[in-house]
Design an enzyme around this catalytic site. Structure first.
Site, mmCIF file in Angstrom:
data_model
loop_
_atom_site.group_PDB
_atom_site.id
_atom_site.type_symbol
_atom_site.label_atom_id
_atom_site.label_comp_id
_atom_site.label_asym_id
_atom_site.label_seq_id
_atom_site.Cartn_x
_atom_site.Cartn_y
_atom_site.Cartn_z
ATOM 1 N N LYS A 191 0.857 -1.196 0.000
ATOM 2 C CA LYS A 191 0.000 0.000 0.000
ATOM 3 C C LYS A 191 0.886 1.237 0.000
ATOM 4 C CE LYS A 191 -1.943 2.827 2.918
ATOM 5 N NZ LYS A 191 -1.826 4.075 2.140
ATOM 6 N N GLY A 244 6.372 4.295 9.102
ATOM 7 C CA GLY A 244 5.555 5.499 9.232
ATOM 8 C C GLY A 244 5.607 6.016 10.651
ATOM 9 N N SER A 245 4.539 6.656 11.058
ATOM 10 C CA SER A 245 4.537 7.307 12.375
ATOM 11 C C SER A 245 4.258 6.318 13.504
ATOM 12 C CB SER A 245 3.464 8.394 12.388
ATOM 13 O OG SER A 245 2.198 7.803 12.197
ATOM 14 N N VAL A 248 0.385 5.581 14.025
ATOM 15 C CA VAL A 248 -0.212 4.554 13.160
ATOM 16 C C VAL A 248 0.407 3.180 13.465
ATOM 17 C CG1 VAL A 248 -0.575 3.825 10.768
ATOM 18 C CG2 VAL A 248 -0.809 6.234 11.373
ATOM 19 N N GLY A 249 1.688 3.161 13.774
ATOM 20 C CA GLY A 249 2.342 1.888 14.132
ATOM 21 C C GLY A 249 1.627 1.205 15.294
ATOM 22 N N GLU A 267 9.014 0.285 11.447
ATOM 23 C CA GLU A 267 10.101 1.266 11.312
ATOM 24 C C GLU A 267 9.453 2.618 11.545
ATOM 25 O OE1 GLU A 267 13.170 0.612 10.772
ATOM 26 O OE2 GLU A 267 13.364 -1.157 9.495
ATOM 27 N N CYS A 301 13.391 9.911 8.248
ATOM 28 C CA CYS A 301 13.266 9.368 9.610
ATOM 29 C C CYS A 301 14.578 9.465 10.384
ATOM 30 C CB CYS A 301 12.763 7.939 9.561
ATOM 31 S SG CYS A 301 13.669 6.934 8.407
ATOM 32 N N GLU A 398 9.417 14.619 17.146
ATOM 33 C CA GLU A 398 9.872 14.595 15.752
ATOM 34 C C GLU A 398 9.123 15.675 14.970
ATOM 35 O OE1 GLU A 398 8.590 11.303 13.314
ATOM 36 O OE2 GLU A 398 10.634 11.096 12.567
#
Ligand code: NAD
Length: 499
Positions: A191, A244-245, A248-249, A267, A301, A398
């Protein structure tokens, strides 16, 4: 206004070069519209103008892709290593052939400087495909001694796997997942991020041309909250690799736990320190420290967003850092003169400016930058703060923007403690000419990777990933294969012989 979905879109790249792409989802080696007619609009972050309207996968489309993936896995899992190797090498060659087009798409969709993508992201993707192609016939286990028998382990593919990737280095990060997943004999549903879907369609065309069997690699464009969520909840996806963030992780882990306990690797973000000691090569340290926070506007990142500079070199470093950072020329990422593109979206633009404002309110001293760059698109000036306290939000959160927080330190012990004082642990950089200090500090830093006298140095042969809230699991290197295989133990009893 969002336009109607057409079957193809035409984009204009460098010197008026036209690039035509299908708009469908890549399912079972075909480009098809969403079953529920969902669409997605993608904008050029340099101008705010619409680039394309494409299909967006719904829950039904995700399920269809999973059914095709399951069917494909039956024979793909038995494919011989050299077969997978040849296909991965072919895909690498095709990406190399179309490198200009892929870099153009990164520039148009992600706002990435064309040369940065053409000479960094795209070659990095090619190198990963070639590196992992080499593993296709070398994924072995161990032989083990047991009483009255013999045992061995073998590493097998997991099955139907998926990956959800972010917008900041779209092609490169996708290939970090695709190459090890496919070489290990899995089938993969990708995706792409909603903000940067176009490279995924181009990649799908190359997957088709390379000759991968239908259902082995499928690419879905779509929204995180619809397509991504459906993937994380799916009962027949056995592995999900996410970049991603952290927010969401965490949701993905919750959905994995609620559904089929799919294997998850994450990650996530970082707040990486660059530590510059008095004895460092000043020019080299400034060069890497500036790249570390300004490349792709700090939307990386591993961005070196916290700069710790030792007292004796501090003033000289800050002066040179400022000089080099301010040389950036903001403009259209496709133009040769531009060295700085836009940030990805209006939302990101506002978020970065909000962090800058908060820094000022909390008492950090703004050295330069801090403003919107006049004109169309989402541009933010390269920005640096000095005298930033450890407790200030810009030292802890971040920003994912071109904002450096610089601070002075005196001793090695002090800087190690400060460098480790965030919840993140993705990457870090140490600048020193003292080899023992380089080793001591590298051992003490809480990070998935440490570079000495350089920044990032991403390479297919060196594992990459985080500790603490930067995630778990590794991309790159042999260790990445652990995340794409399951270990089986076979034990054989030795029966007594008959005379
Ligand atoms: P994001 O988490 O918002 O989105 C990443 C992906 O997740 C996108 O494809 C998005 O569509 C999808 N997504 C969003 N909501 C979802 C949901 N509910 N369920 C499933 N999928 C969903 O992150 P972003 O804004 O795209 O990227 C920025 C973040 O990613 C930063 O924190 C950055 O540090 C991190 N990042 C980490 C790495 C790394 O390798 N560690 C690399 C790049 C980016």
């Amino acid at each position: 206004m969002v336009s109607e979905l057409t079957s193809t879109v035409t984009l204009t790249g460098i010197a008026g070069h036209k690039l035509e792409l299908p708009t469908g989802l890549f399912i079972n080696n075909q480009f098809v519209p969403s079953k529920t007619h969902n669409t997605l609009e993608t904008l050029n972050p340099a101008t705010g103008e619409q680039l394309a309207v494409i299909s967006a996968a719904s829950l039904e489309d995700v399920d269809l892709a999973v059914q095709h993936a399951k069917a494909a896995f039956k024979s793909w899992r038995k494919s011989h290593g050299p077969v997978r190797q040849k296909l991965l090498l072919k895909l690498a060659d095709l990406i190399e052939r179309d490198a200009d087009e892929l870099a153009t798409l990164d520039a148009l969709d992600a706002g990435k400087i064309f040369g940065e993508s053409r000479h960094m992201d795209v070659p990095n993707a090619i190198e990963h495909l070639r590196y992992f192609a080499g593993w296709a016939d070398k994924i072995d286990g161990k032989s083990l001694r047991i009483p009255n028998g013999f045992a061995w382990t073998q590493r097998e593919p997991i099955g139907v796997c998926a990956t959800i990737v972010p917008w900041n280095a779209p092609l490169m990060i996708t290939i970090w997942k695709l190459a090890p997943a496919i070489t290990a004999g899995n089938v993969l549903i990708i995706k792409t991020a909603e903000l940067t879907p176009l490279y995924g369609i181009k990649l799908a065309q190359l997957v088709l041309e390379a000759g991968f069997p239908a259902g082995v690699i499928q690419i879905l464009t779509g929204l995180g909250t619809v397509t991504g969520k459906a993937m994380s909840q799916h009962m027949e996806i056995s592995k999900l690799a996410f970049t991603g963030s952290g927010t969401v992780g965490r949701q993905i882990m919750i959905e994995a736990a609620r559904s089929n306990l799919k294997k998850v690797t994450l990650e996530l973000g970082g707040k990486s320190p660059s530590i510059i000691f008095d004895d460092a090569d000043l020019e080299n340290a400034v060069f890497w420290a500036v790249i570390g926070i300004t490349a792709h506007n700090g939307q990386i990142c591993v961005a070196g967003s916290r700069l710790y500079v030792q007292k004796g070199i501090y003033d000289k470093f800050v002066e040179k850092f400022r000089e080099m950072s301010l040389k950036a020329v903001a403009g259209d990422p496709l133009l040769q003169d531009s060295t700085k593109g836009p940030v990805i979206s209006k939302v990101q633009h506002e978020k970065i400016l909000g962090h800058i404002q908060k820094g000022v309110e909390q008492g950090a001293k703004l050295l330069y930058g801090g403003k919107d760059v006049e004109g169309k698109g989402n541009f933010v000036e390269n920005t640096a703060f000095v005298d930033v306290g450890e407790e200030m939000s810009m030292m802890q959160e971040e920003i994912f923007g071109p904002v450096a927080a610089i601070t002075k330190f005196e001793t090695e012990e002090e800087v190690i403690e400060k460098a480790n004082s965030t919840s993140y642990g993705l990457s870090s950089a140490v600048f020193t000419n003292d080899v023992s200090r380089a080793q001591r500090v590298s051992q003490a830093l809480e990070a998935g990777q440490v570079t000495v006298n350089a920044w990032a140095m991403l390479n297919p042969n060196t594992p990459f990933g985080g500790v603490k809230e930067s995630g778990f699991g590794r991309d790159m290197g042999e260790d990445a294969l652990d995340g794409w295989t399951v270990l089986k133990t076979v034990k054989i009893a030795i029966l007594p012989g008959k005379l």
